[in-house]
Design an enzyme around this catalytic site. Structure first.
Site, short mmCIF file in Angstrom:
data_model
loop_
_atom_site.label_atom_id
_atom_site.label_comp_id
_atom_site.label_asym_id
_atom_site.label_seq_id
_atom_site.Cartn_x
_atom_site.Cartn_y
_atom_site.Cartn_z
CG PHE A 149 -1.99 0.98 1.24
CD1 PHE A 149 -3.03 0.91 0.33
CD2 PHE A 149 -1.99 2.02 2.15
CE1 PHE A 149 -4.05 1.83 0.34
CE2 PHE A 149 -3.01 2.96 2.17
CZ PHE A 149 -4.04 2.87 1.26
CG ASP A 235 -0.73 -3.06 6.46
OD1 ASP A 235 -1.87 -3.39 6.88
OD2 ASP A 235 -0.49 -1.92 6.01
CE1 TYR A 260 -10.11 2.29 6.04
CE2 TYR A 260 -9.32 3.08 8.16
CZ TYR A 260 -9.13 2.89 6.81
OH TYR A 260 -7.95 3.30 6.25
CE LYS A 261 -8.52 -0.53 4.00
NZ LYS A 261 -7.06 -0.52 3.86
NE ARG A 410 -9.62 -2.39 -4.01
CZ ARG A 410 -9.15 -1.83 -2.90
NH1 ARG A 410 -8.03 -2.25 -2.37
NH2 ARG A 410 -9.78 -0.83 -2.33
#
Ligand SMILES: *Cc1c(COP(=O)(O)O)cnc(C)c1O
Length: 450
Positions: A149, A235, A260-261, A410
């Protein structure tokens, strides 16, 4: 990104439900059958789904709102803040980073006392990387990959940049980024292995890559790094809540992740960090704040680190958000990560079949590993007009995926609230965008947030 040839090995990593071992059918009837056998189907009720016609395939970016979080948020604001005021700190607020951390620990194979909820993923990466470099002061190399990321890469670059100003021995660090073997889909593991040398202080990787969904073998990479004396930081932003993680078993040193995912904690909910018990007393946070102080309410003038992982807290945490996220974890904790992973694999396999059957004729290719054992809970489908197709899906078709450069749409599959019928419907709508050429009216110029 170029896709790979589509030869989807079904059920390669799927346990149970042996009677569904035939190939997936690209039909709505088949999706209906998968839904009827779905043991997690009832968890959908635990989430707010206002628009049943919306096909939400972005739970890997922002999870849906759990109903329990609404009640909890109301209680936190009205009762704990509104009524208890400052007394709230003695009624569970102060311990919340560690308490909620331990709950997340259940999802990532971490025994209590090693996970803390606080700050953001980027900030936690900063703190833990600095701690790792100070713990391995004679080693100069940080190994990561080009598919990580971007914020993770920026944080590492910033660290090397700030350390370059320091005098003495604590400088000359370098970030080595290994590449992929196939334009961003699969990391070059041979290159990774040779990049990890005796001079390596830290190996830091995303467990699941945010674009292709590739899943690293945590056990293997961690062992490899340890053999060279390097520390490892994972991560987990795209793996926590979507697949079982075994941090303790793999003997990982550090981990960070997002809430929050797939944890459905709400926009901007605080992140978490993990520090293996074995090294907690040996590492120090680069940010010495009062929350990480041994005895903060003595208000002493000199910093003394708190015992254990707590020393990595810096300052006051966003309690409304943190405690709301705590309530959001309940559905995940009761479903269990093994069931979630089993459904997730069925979903990404089904989506791969639909990509091949419905979308390949329009020029789409799969931008994710075909082997589900090496894949998280999202897939990328690649098309040269991906950006415009993504816009047509959001603006006209009530389908929400997201777009990642250069050509990835995605599709995230959150097993707790997504049905197979929705996946079918989502693909059918993508196909309609193509047959009706709906994307052609959108400019190639991109909006700010994709
Ligand atoms: C989402 C995500 C982040 C988010 O970082 P923040 O600092 O919390 O905004 C970091 N790393 C990865 C791999 C992610 O997917």
């Amino acid at each position: 990104m170029n896709g790979t040839a589509l030869a989807v090995p079904f059920f390669d990593n799927f346990v149970g439900k042996s009677k569904m071992k035939e190939d997936f059918q690209p039909t709505p009837a088949y999706a209906f059958q998968l839904d009827s056998q779905d043991k997690l189907a009832s968890f959908r009720e635990a989430f707010v789904i206002d628009d049943p016609n919306l096909i939400y395939l972005d739970g890997n970016s922002l999870g849906r709102l759990p109903k329990a979080a609404i009640e909890r948020a109301k209680q936190i604001v009205e009762e704990e803040w509104g009524r208890d005021l400052i007394r709230g700190w003695n009624k569970g607020w102060w311990e919340a980073p560690a308490r909620v951390g331990d709950k997340i620990g259940h999802l990532i194979g971490a025994a209590p006392g090693q996970v803390l909820v606080n700050d953001t993923v980027s900030l936690n990466l900063y703190k833990l990387t600095m701690a790792a470099l100070a713990y391995r002061p004679e080693k100069k190399r940080i190994v990561t990959d080009t598919m990580n990321f971007p914020s993770d890469l920026y944080i590492l670059q910033g660290i090397v940049h700030s350390l370059s100003f320091s005098g003495g021995a604590f400088r000359d660090h370098e970030v080595i980024r290994i590449d992929s073997t196939d334009s961003g889909l699969t990391p070059d593991l041979a290159a990774l292995e040779s990049a990890i040398n005796e001079d390596t202080a830290l190996v830091t990787l995303s467990h699941v890559l945010f674009k292709s969904g590739y899943l690293y073998d945590m056990q293997r990479i961690t062992e490899l790094a340890h053999r060279k004396g390097a520390l490892v930081l994972w991560d987990l932003s795209h793996s926590v809540g979507s697949l079982p993680v075994a941090l303790d078993k793999c003997n990982a040193d550090f981990a960070i992740g997002c809430t929050y995912k797939y944890l459905n904690g709400g926009p901007g909910a605080p992140a978490f960090l993990y520090i293996n018990k074995a090294i907690q007393e040996k590492v120090t946070s680069p940010i010495w704040g009062w929350w990480g102080q041994n005895n903060p309410f003595a208000f002493g003038l000199d910093y003394e680190p708190a015992p254990g992982a707590n020393r990595f807290l810096a300052g006051t945490q966003p309690m409304i958000s943190l405690l709301t996220m705590e309530a959001a974890l309940d559905p995940l904790l009761s479903a269990g990560m093994d069931s979630i992973r089993a459904k997730s694999i069925l979903m990404t396999n089904y989506a791969s079949t639909l990509t091949e059957n419905l979308l390949a004729p329009f020029g789409f290719s799969l931008g994710s590993p075909v082997d589900s054992a090496r894949r998280g809970s999202h897939i990328s489908i690649c098309h040269t007009d991906g950006y415009r197709i993504n816009r047509a899906l959001i603006e006209e078709m009530n389908v929400i995926p997201d777009f990642r450069e250069p050509d990835n749409i995605r599709l995230g599959f959150a097993p707790l609230y997504l049905s197979f019928m929705e996946i079918w419907e989502g693909f059918d709508r993508i196909k309609r965008v193509m047959t009706e050429k709906r994307y052609e009216k959108y400019p190639k110029q991109k909006l700010t947030v994709t």
